[in-house]
Design a protein around this motif. Structure first.
Motif, short mmCIF file in Angstrom:
data_model
loop_
_atom_site.label_atom_id
_atom_site.label_comp_id
_atom_site.label_asym_id
_atom_site.label_seq_id
_atom_site.Cartn_x
_atom_site.Cartn_y
_atom_site.Cartn_z
N ILE A 58 0.84 -1.21 0.00
CA ILE A 58 0.00 0.00 0.00
C ILE A 58 0.87 1.25 0.00
O ILE A 58 0.61 2.20 -0.76
CB ILE A 58 -0.98 -0.02 1.19
N GLU A 59 1.90 1.27 0.82
CA GLU A 59 2.81 2.42 0.88
C GLU A 59 3.50 2.65 -0.47
O GLU A 59 3.59 3.79 -0.94
CB GLU A 59 3.86 2.21 1.98
N THR A 60 3.94 1.57 -1.11
CA THR A 60 4.60 1.69 -2.42
C THR A 60 3.61 2.20 -3.47
O THR A 60 3.95 3.07 -4.29
CB THR A 60 5.18 0.34 -2.85
N MET A 61 2.39 1.69 -3.43
CA MET A 61 1.37 2.14 -4.38
C MET A 61 1.08 3.63 -4.19
O MET A 61 0.97 4.37 -5.18
CB MET A 61 0.10 1.31 -4.23
N LYS A 62 0.98 4.09 -2.95
CA LYS A 62 0.73 5.51 -2.69
C LYS A 62 1.91 6.35 -3.16
O LYS A 62 1.72 7.41 -3.77
CB LYS A 62 0.51 5.74 -1.19
N ARG A 63 3.12 5.88 -2.89
CA ARG A 63 4.32 6.64 -3.26
C ARG A 63 4.39 6.86 -4.77
O ARG A 63 4.80 7.93 -5.23
CB ARG A 63 5.58 5.89 -2.78
N TYR A 64 4.01 5.87 -5.55
CA TYR A 64 4.10 5.97 -7.00
C TYR A 64 2.76 6.28 -7.69
O TYR A 64 2.68 6.30 -8.90
CB TYR A 64 4.70 4.68 -7.58
N GLY A 65 1.73 6.50 -6.87
CA GLY A 65 0.43 6.83 -7.43
C GLY A 65 -0.19 5.69 -8.23
O GLY A 65 -0.87 5.93 -9.22
#
Length: 75
Positions: A58-65
């Motif tokens: 989830i954090e990676t998805m948020k970071r890269y949109g």
């Protein structure tokens, strides 16, 4: 004639250090608690590992949109 006992049958000195403290009940309990804590810390918790992995994704998805649709489009 000097009579010395044959020392060839003796075992070589141990390479392990000798503990000077006697193994009292209290010392035994302390060692048992330390061992229990060690084994508890090394036990795997698959559900906790799963939750950590999800949080990282989830954090990676948020970071890269990224969205779930982005993942489906590339899979």
């Amino acid at each position: 004639m000097n009579m010395r006992p044959d020392r060839s049958h003796r075992h070589p000195p141990s390479s392990h250090p000798t503990r000077q403290d006697p193994l009292t009940d209290r010392r035994f309990e302390d060692l048992l608690q330390q061992a229990s804590a060690f084994f508890a810390a090394t036990e795997r918790n698959p559900e906790a590992e799963r939750q950590v992995a999800i949080a990282e994704i989830i954090e990676t998805m948020k970071r890269y949109g990224l969205t779930v649709e982005d993942l489906r489009a590339t899979g």
